[in-house]
Scaffold this active site. Structure first.
Site, PDB file in Angstrom:
ATOM      1  CG  HIS A  37      -2.064  -0.992   0.997  1.00  0.00           C
ATOM      2  ND1 HIS A  37      -2.432  -1.922   1.930  1.00  0.00           N
ATOM      3  CD2 HIS A  37      -2.871  -1.207  -0.069  1.00  0.00           C
ATOM      4  CE1 HIS A  37      -3.427  -2.659   1.464  1.00  0.00           C
ATOM      5  NE2 HIS A  37      -3.708  -2.245   0.246  1.00  0.00           N
ATOM      6  CD  GLU A 121      -3.097  -8.708   7.493  1.00  0.00           C
ATOM      7  OE1 GLU A 121      -2.421  -7.701   7.189  1.00  0.00           O
ATOM      8  OE2 GLU A 121      -3.100  -9.204   8.635  1.00  0.00           O
ATOM      9  CB  CYS A 199       4.025  -8.663  11.622  1.00  0.00           C
ATOM     10  SG  CYS A 199       4.459  -7.014  11.150  1.00  0.00           S
TER      11      CYS A 199
HETATM   12  S1  SF4 Z   1       6.244  -7.721   7.954  1.00  0.00           S
HETATM   13 FE1  SF4 Z   1       4.344  -7.036   8.930  1.00  0.00          FE
HETATM   14  S2  SF4 Z   1       3.909  -5.049   8.082  1.00  0.00           S
HETATM   15 FE2  SF4 Z   1       5.391  -6.014   6.758  1.00  0.00          FE
HETATM   16  S3  SF4 Z   1       4.176  -7.013   5.187  1.00  0.00           S
HETATM   17 FE3  SF4 Z   1       4.527  -8.506   6.756  1.00  0.00          FE
HETATM   18  S4  SF4 Z   1       2.771  -8.342   8.063  1.00  0.00           S
HETATM   19 FE4  SF4 Z   1       2.793  -6.501   6.838  1.00  0.00          FE
END
Ligand code: SF4
Length: 690
Positions: A37, A121, A199
């Site tokens: 994005h 997502e 994450c």
């Molecule tokens: S590391 Fe985290 S923020 Fe980056 S793409 Fe993966 S889930 Fe999304």
């Protein structure tokens, strides 16, 4: 200005972009929706041939790259049915969330997923796990759902005491929001299992932003508006109570807000490339340092009497000329005076030197300044020129027309250019590739595309790169018209990759020299034969003008070592060769430069073996028999087993021959033979006799 300890591109985004870039090196591909994005990243991928589509039908056979936030299972299945190649760039953290949701659903638990229902997502996660997932945005939603007992749907049928619930979170969620949801569920008696699926990149960026926000009096959050993690970073900072300025790019910076702040904190979403962040920071430094030559301050100061309302611009014709003024007749049938300072930008000569009776131009009449005693109407040509120039720039932005400007200086983050007003070229928009020394452009007149125009903020952002890319595209189209298959052209190796070499054959046309077309020999990497910058001749093997792809051949211009292979190695030949490669199905053996044959595993030994390594190793010299030659297909079948049998046969024949000759020998022969063996007899001795 302080930058948050963790900000910008995360590993998941970096991985997705790298996958897309690598794919673009070999083929055109599409992403269903945004790969990540961030509009700058998407634009950059577009330029590389990775196109964003909104449905699989638009893929038109091109491989589909799954975005970092995943795709619904149904879409992946449909793509497979359509025979489309799927290149999965889903972030491993998103995959983990999908798996956790599916696991909990399969175990008969209700999944409460904390996130944004509409975010791709979440759409993908719910699709992968099937029914049994309830999406909530926060603890408040729990109360609503918990009371919805009238619904037949188990997900919305309310929460019952003892109900087994797994709480998961969108990877970019805020920790305390998820904790609050889990608490609210526990308060209603649910048996809650909470799995942290936020994450690490998100968590550490939020922690760093929170820590920084408490120390500064303005937080600038850089990132795409569609980026959930960028928006959450802004939320996290607002929760601290600090003003937040969210910008997608340098063009959205508000100079006055930046100038007012004493200490600024900067953070960026996980999908924000570092160069976008750097441009924003460079522009802010310029603003803070009071340098007017930054992106927000690039225009000249409008004439003092410019009004916020849209001024009236009218055509004027010069009727009288004096040293200090001209008298003009307006198309409104009025007469107005244009004083010298409103006639020209720099007063260096009398009006008689710059205007003549009959000249026509546009002016802005200043009706507010009409003194009632004299009834004199004054007008400004300078202001009209200024307004018309902005109009022209706005039109050029819409139409894509190219404008010219002279580079007047280098500032942090780019170049300042004079296009009648001051314009700004961000560093990323100067050349087709990153330009280390921006100073080389000072004094040059560049052809530019207008990217942003905001007269109210005296802001013009321009791109030289867009013109270069367009010119190159045009040159490419023309070049493709003159290129033909089998044509031999000169080229320069621009880049080596594991799968081949890119060769610039002029006019912006870059062709791919596949590794298999570099050498007649089997090579592991193009660097075995070529180096970057090397000038070579290549043959055009294939042209796809529509996709602007061109395949080149280098080995095709070298002598084909397979040309006389059937004569040099006819069937039945027993020869020696070197083992070059072992595969499960056999061993490749080099017979001569560029000529390799295959010994099938069944032909490697006189016993059954399961792996070629049992009898040969790379580098071994072995004896093989040619058992098949297909010169055109460049294939030779070899047999080590038959070569050994052949050897045994010929040893036996030799032995039998020796036996036979011994039987027909005379005693003298035998004695001579024996003496010879003993070294006691020579031909000379025989001739000499006694
Ligand atoms: S590391 Fe985290 S923020 Fe980056 S793409 Fe993966 S889930 Fe999304």
């Amino acid at each position: 200005m302080i930058v948050a300890e963790h900000a910008g591109f995360c590993a998941g985004v970096r991985r997705a972009v790298a996958i897309a870039e690598r794919t673009s090196e070999v083929t055109e591909a599409v992403t269903l929706g945004a790969l990540v994005h961030n509009p700058d990243v998407i634009a950059s991928l577009e330029r590389r041939g990775v196109h964003r589509v909104s449905s699989l039908d638009e893929a038109e056979g091109r491989p589909v790259i799954v975005p970092s936030h995943g795709l619904p299972q149904s879409v992946v299945n449909r793509a497979a049915e359509m025979g489309l190649e799927i290149i999965d760039a889903t972030c491993p953290h998103v995959v983990r969330l999908q798996r956790e949701a599916a696991r909990a659903v399969q175990a008969g638990r209700t999944v409460v997923l904390v996130g944004d229902k509409a975010h791709p997502e979440i759409v993908a996660v719910t699709s992968h796990s099937g029914p049994g997932v309830m999406v909530v945005s926060g603890a408040a939603d729990v109360a609503i759902v918990a009371n919805a007992s009238d619904s037949a749907d188990r997900v919305t049928a309310g929460i019952t005491p003892g109900q087994k619930i797994t709480v998961l979170a969108q990877t970019t969620q805020v920790e305390h929001v998820v904790d609050a949801v889990a608490e609210a569920l526990r308060a209603r008696g649910a048996d809650v299992e909470q799995v942290n699926t936020i994450c690490p990149a998100t968590a550490e960026r939020q922690r760093a932003a929170r820590a920084l926000a408490s120390k500064v009096d303005l937080m600038v959050v850089v990132g795409g508006r569609a980026s959930a993690n960028t928006m959450r970073l802004a939320e996290v900072c607002r929760e601290i109570g600090v003003p937040v300025l969210s910008v997608e790019s340098v063009a959205e910076l508000d100079a006055s807000t930046v100038r007012r702040a004493r200490l600024i904190g900067v953070t960026a979403g996980a999908s924000t490339p570092s160069w976008v962040m750097e441009e924003v920071m460079d522009a802010m430094s310029e603003i803070i340092e009071g340098n007017q030559e930054n992106v927000q301050e690039v225009g000249v100061t409008p004439p003092a009497h410019a009004t916020p309302q849209e001024p009236e611009i009218v055509k004027a014709r010069v009727e009288e000329v004096y040293d200090d003024r001209v008298i003009v007749h307006l198309e409104t049938d009025e007469t107005a005076t244009v004083y010298l300072k409103e006639l020209v930008a720099e007063v260096a000569a009398p009006a008689t030197a710059v205007a003549a009776v009959g000249d026509e131009f546009f002016v802005v009449p200043d009706r507010r300044r009409k003194p009632s005693d004299t009834d004199e109407l004054v007008a400004s040509k300078r202001q009209a020129d200024y307004l018309l120039l902005w109009q022209k720039l706005a039109d050029a932005k819409e139409s894509g027309e190219v404008v010219e400007g002279t580079v007047t200086g280098v500032v942090k983050g780019g170049l300042v250019v004079d296009i009648g007003v001051r314009g700004f070229i961000p560093a990323s928009q100067v050349g087709r590739r990153f330009v280390e020394d921006l100073g080389q452009f000072v004094g040059q007149t560049l052809r530019l595309k207008v990217k942003e125009v905001e007269r109210a903020r005296a802001n013009v952002v321009l791109s030289h790169r867009a013109v270069l890319e367009e010119e190159e595209k045009q040159a490419r189209v023309e070049a493709f018209k003159t290129l033909a298959v089998d044509q031999v052209v000169n080229g320069k190796v621009t880049r080596l990759a594991t799968f081949g070499a890119f060769v610039d054959i002029g006019n912006g046309v870059e062709g791919l020299l596949h590794i298999s077309d570099i050498s007649w020999e089997r090579i592991k990497h193009p660097s075995k034969v070529l180096t970057e910058g090397q000038e070579i001749q290549v043959k055009i093997l294939n042209i796809d003008a529509e996709r602007e792809r061109i395949s080149l051949g280098y080995k095709q211009l070298q002598d084909d070592p397979w040309k006389s292979v059937a004569q040099r190695f006819p069937e039945g030949t027993v020869t020696k060769g070197t083992v070059t490669k072992l595969m499960e199905f056999g061993a490749f053996v080099s017979l001569a430069d560029g000529v390799e044959g295959l010994v099938h595993i069944s032909q490697l030994a006189d016993r059954r073996i399961t792996r070629p390594e049992e009898v040969v190793s790379v580098g071994d010299q072995i004896t093989v028999k040619v058992i098949g030659v297909k010169e055109k297909e460049h294939r030779i079948s070899l047999s080590a087993r038959q070569a050994a049998e052949e050897g045994e046969r010929s040893d036996y024949k030799k032995y039998m021959k020796d036996q036979r000759s011994e039987e027909t020998m005379t005693i003298g022969d035998r004695i001579g033979f024996d003496l010879r063996k003993l070294g006691q007899y020579t031909a000379d001795d025989g001739e000499k006799g006694e």
